[in-house]
Design a protein around this motif. Structure first.
Motif, PDB file in Angstrom:
ATOM      1  N   ALA A  10       0.848  -1.193   0.000  1.00  0.00           N
ATOM      2  CA  ALA A  10       0.000   0.000   0.000  1.00  0.00           C
ATOM      3  C   ALA A  10       0.881   1.239   0.000  1.00  0.00           C
ATOM      4  CB  ALA A  10      -0.916   0.010   1.222  1.00  0.00           C
ATOM      5  N   ASN A  11       0.374   2.299  -0.583  1.00  0.00           N
ATOM      6  CA  ASN A  11       1.139   3.536  -0.718  1.00  0.00           C
ATOM      7  C   ASN A  11       1.094   4.382   0.555  1.00  0.00           C
ATOM      8  OD1 ASN A  11       1.967   3.088  -3.414  1.00  0.00           O
ATOM      9  ND2 ASN A  11      -0.098   3.597  -4.076  1.00  0.00           N
ATOM     10  N   PHE A  78      -5.863  -2.613  -3.479  1.00  0.00           N
ATOM     11  CA  PHE A  78      -5.023  -2.948  -2.331  1.00  0.00           C
ATOM     12  C   PHE A  78      -3.797  -2.047  -2.210  1.00  0.00           C
ATOM     13  CE2 PHE A  78      -7.732  -6.325  -1.381  1.00  0.00           C
ATOM     14  CZ  PHE A  78      -7.332  -6.919  -0.201  1.00  0.00           C
ATOM     15  N   ASP A  79      -3.340  -1.454  -3.302  1.00  0.00           N
ATOM     16  CA  ASP A  79      -2.184  -0.560  -3.223  1.00  0.00           C
ATOM     17  C   ASP A  79      -2.561   0.837  -2.724  1.00  0.00           C
ATOM     18  OD1 ASP A  79      -0.762  -2.636  -4.285  1.00  0.00           O
ATOM     19  OD2 ASP A  79      -0.187  -1.614  -6.133  1.00  0.00           O
ATOM     20  N   ARG A  80      -3.820   1.162  -2.731  1.00  0.00           N
ATOM     21  CA  ARG A  80      -4.252   2.524  -2.385  1.00  0.00           C
ATOM     22  C   ARG A  80      -4.599   2.640  -0.901  1.00  0.00           C
ATOM     23  NH1 ARG A  80      -6.192   5.727  -6.859  1.00  0.00           N
ATOM     24  NH2 ARG A  80      -5.707   4.631  -8.779  1.00  0.00           N
ATOM     25  N   PHE A  81      -4.361   3.825  -0.367  1.00  0.00           N
ATOM     26  CA  PHE A  81      -4.790   4.146   0.994  1.00  0.00           C
ATOM     27  C   PHE A  81      -5.204   5.608   1.001  1.00  0.00           C
ATOM     28  CE2 PHE A  81      -4.497   5.433   5.393  1.00  0.00           C
ATOM     29  CZ  PHE A  81      -5.062   4.363   6.033  1.00  0.00           C
ATOM     30  N   ASN A  82      -6.352   5.887   1.586  1.00  0.00           N
ATOM     31  CA  ASN A  82      -6.935   7.228   1.635  1.00  0.00           C
ATOM     32  C   ASN A  82      -7.381   7.719   0.268  1.00  0.00           C
ATOM     33  OD1 ASN A  82      -7.472   8.136   4.157  1.00  0.00           O
ATOM     34  ND2 ASN A  82      -5.689   9.436   4.336  1.00  0.00           N
ATOM     35  N   GLU A  83      -7.524   6.800  -0.658  1.00  0.00           N
ATOM     36  CA  GLU A  83      -8.121   7.107  -1.951  1.00  0.00           C
ATOM     37  C   GLU A  83      -8.677   5.796  -2.493  1.00  0.00           C
ATOM     38  OE1 GLU A  83      -5.519   7.993  -5.253  1.00  0.00           O
ATOM     39  OE2 GLU A  83      -3.820   7.181  -4.164  1.00  0.00           O
ATOM     40  N   SER A  84      -9.688   5.900  -3.313  1.00  0.00           N
ATOM     41  CA  SER A  84     -10.323   4.718  -3.851  1.00  0.00           C
ATOM     42  C   SER A  84     -10.929   5.055  -5.200  1.00  0.00           C
ATOM     43  CB  SER A  84     -11.423   4.224  -2.891  1.00  0.00           C
ATOM     44  OG  SER A  84     -12.127   3.148  -3.460  1.00  0.00           O
ATOM     45  N   LEU A  85     -11.031   4.036  -6.024  1.00  0.00           N
ATOM     46  CA  LEU A  85     -11.715   4.228  -7.297  1.00  0.00           C
ATOM     47  C   LEU A  85     -13.229   4.049  -7.153  1.00  0.00           C
ATOM     48  CD1 LEU A  85      -9.284   2.496  -9.796  1.00  0.00           C
ATOM     49  CD2 LEU A  85      -9.504   4.905  -9.229  1.00  0.00           C
ATOM     50  N   HIS A  95     -12.732   5.748   0.548  1.00  0.00           N
ATOM     51  CA  HIS A  95     -11.420   6.248   0.938  1.00  0.00           C
ATOM     52  C   HIS A  95     -10.324   5.197   0.810  1.00  0.00           C
ATOM     53  CE1 HIS A  95     -13.243   9.945   2.197  1.00  0.00           C
ATOM     54  NE2 HIS A  95     -14.074   9.282   2.969  1.00  0.00           N
ATOM     55  N   GLY A  96     -10.698   3.929   0.559  1.00  0.00           N
ATOM     56  CA  GLY A  96      -9.705   2.902   0.305  1.00  0.00           C
ATOM     57  C   GLY A  96      -8.826   2.555   1.488  1.00  0.00           C
ATOM     58  N   ARG A  97      -9.385   2.522   2.696  1.00  0.00           N
ATOM     59  CA  ARG A  97      -8.552   2.221   3.858  1.00  0.00           C
ATOM     60  C   ARG A  97      -9.177   1.217   4.816  1.00  0.00           C
ATOM     61  NH1 ARG A  97      -9.652   8.305   5.156  1.00  0.00           N
ATOM     62  NH2 ARG A  97     -11.643   8.101   6.188  1.00  0.00           N
ATOM     63  N   GLY A  98     -10.472   0.990   4.755  1.00  0.00           N
ATOM     64  CA  GLY A  98     -11.172   0.164   5.736  1.00  0.00           C
ATOM     65  C   GLY A  98     -10.637  -1.242   5.864  1.00  0.00           C
ATOM     66  N   ARG A  99     -10.163  -1.826   4.752  1.00  0.00           N
ATOM     67  CA  ARG A  99      -9.685  -3.202   4.802  1.00  0.00           C
ATOM     68  C   ARG A  99      -8.539  -3.377   5.790  1.00  0.00           C
ATOM     69  NH1 ARG A  99      -7.445  -0.534   0.907  1.00  0.00           N
ATOM     70  NH2 ARG A  99      -5.204  -0.704   0.536  1.00  0.00           N
ATOM     71  N   LEU A 100      -7.767  -2.310   6.022  1.00  0.00           N
ATOM     72  CA  LEU A 100      -6.594  -2.414   6.887  1.00  0.00           C
ATOM     73  C   LEU A 100      -6.909  -2.201   8.364  1.00  0.00           C
ATOM     74  CD1 LEU A 100      -3.997  -0.637   4.582  1.00  0.00           C
ATOM     75  CD2 LEU A 100      -4.449  -3.082   4.844  1.00  0.00           C
ATOM     76  N   SER A 101      -8.149  -1.888   8.682  1.00  0.00           N
ATOM     77  CA  SER A 101      -8.526  -1.693  10.088  1.00  0.00           C
ATOM     78  C   SER A 101      -8.470  -2.997  10.878  1.00  0.00           C
ATOM     79  CB  SER A 101      -9.919  -1.080  10.186  1.00  0.00           C
ATOM     80  OG  SER A 101     -10.888  -1.953   9.639  1.00  0.00           O
TER      81      SER A 101
END
Length: 195
Positions: A10-11, A78-85, A95-101
């Motif tokens: 992730a970036n 999966f490479d994105r964080f705080n952004e999503s398509l 926001h592209g971050r929930g999976r990592l919670s």
């Protein structure tokens, strides 16, 4: 399809991810995984919690019958964080971050998914939460719950570092978080422990 492996990052740094979720309660990780399923157009989400004989968490599965994860384009998810398509006012996970919670609750998370008729498993360990690895799976090795739906995702959580609230309290929290959504989207259902 021959078995093949892949990996990515992730970036954002591990420290940046953990700082972002520092105010999250561990059980909120389950909210994020359910929202991801709903964003993937799931009509049914099952949360199955297994405890050991000491009432400690052993295993949690969050299963959805949504579209699955587009693993052909992991750089877009999966490479994105705080952004999503993901686009659209009704999508929670934009926001592209929930999976990592998940790291607030346990050490290991694996996403078993079927997308476009193909199966993969993607895994992350909380020690290096920005890094993921995965491999394609033969149909015979995909989880039965995904085979049953023919598509979707099952997130498997293991090696817990925190506990969940008592089940009645957890159900109450889920009703506050998702009750309005289920009232507006009558075709959607969320089940705990097969019922």
């Amino acid at each position: 399809m021959p078995r093949s492996a892949f990996k990515g990052t992730a970036n954002i740094t591990d420290q940046g991810i953990k700082k972002h979720f520092k105010n999250y309660e561990p059980w909120q990780a389950l909210f994020e995984l359910v929202w991801n399923g709903l964003d993937a157009k799931a009509s049914r989400i099952d949360i199955n919690i297994e405890s050991n004989n000491m009432d400690g968490l052993e295993l949690i599965h969050v299963i959805d019958n949504g579209d699955g994860i587009d693993f052909h384009n992991l750089s877009d998810n999966f490479d994105r964080f705080n952004e999503s398509l993901k686009k659209g006012a009704s999508l929670h996970g934009s926001h592209g971050r929930g999976r990592l919670s998940f790291h607030r609750l346990c050490q290991d998370a694996s996403w078993y998914t079927r997308f476009g008729g193909k199966d993969v498993c993607i895994s992350i360990n909380s020690a290096n939460v920005k890094d993921y690895s995965g491999e394609n799976l033969p149909d015979s090795e995909q989880l039965k719950c995904i085979q049953q739906y023919g598509k979707g995702t099952c997130v498997e959580l293991k090696n817990f570092t925190e506990n969940l609230p008592e089940i009645d309290d957890l159900l109450h929290r889920f009703s506050i978080e998702f009750g309005w959504y289920l009232a507006l989207n009558k075709e959607c259902e969320i089940f705990f422990n097969n019922g």
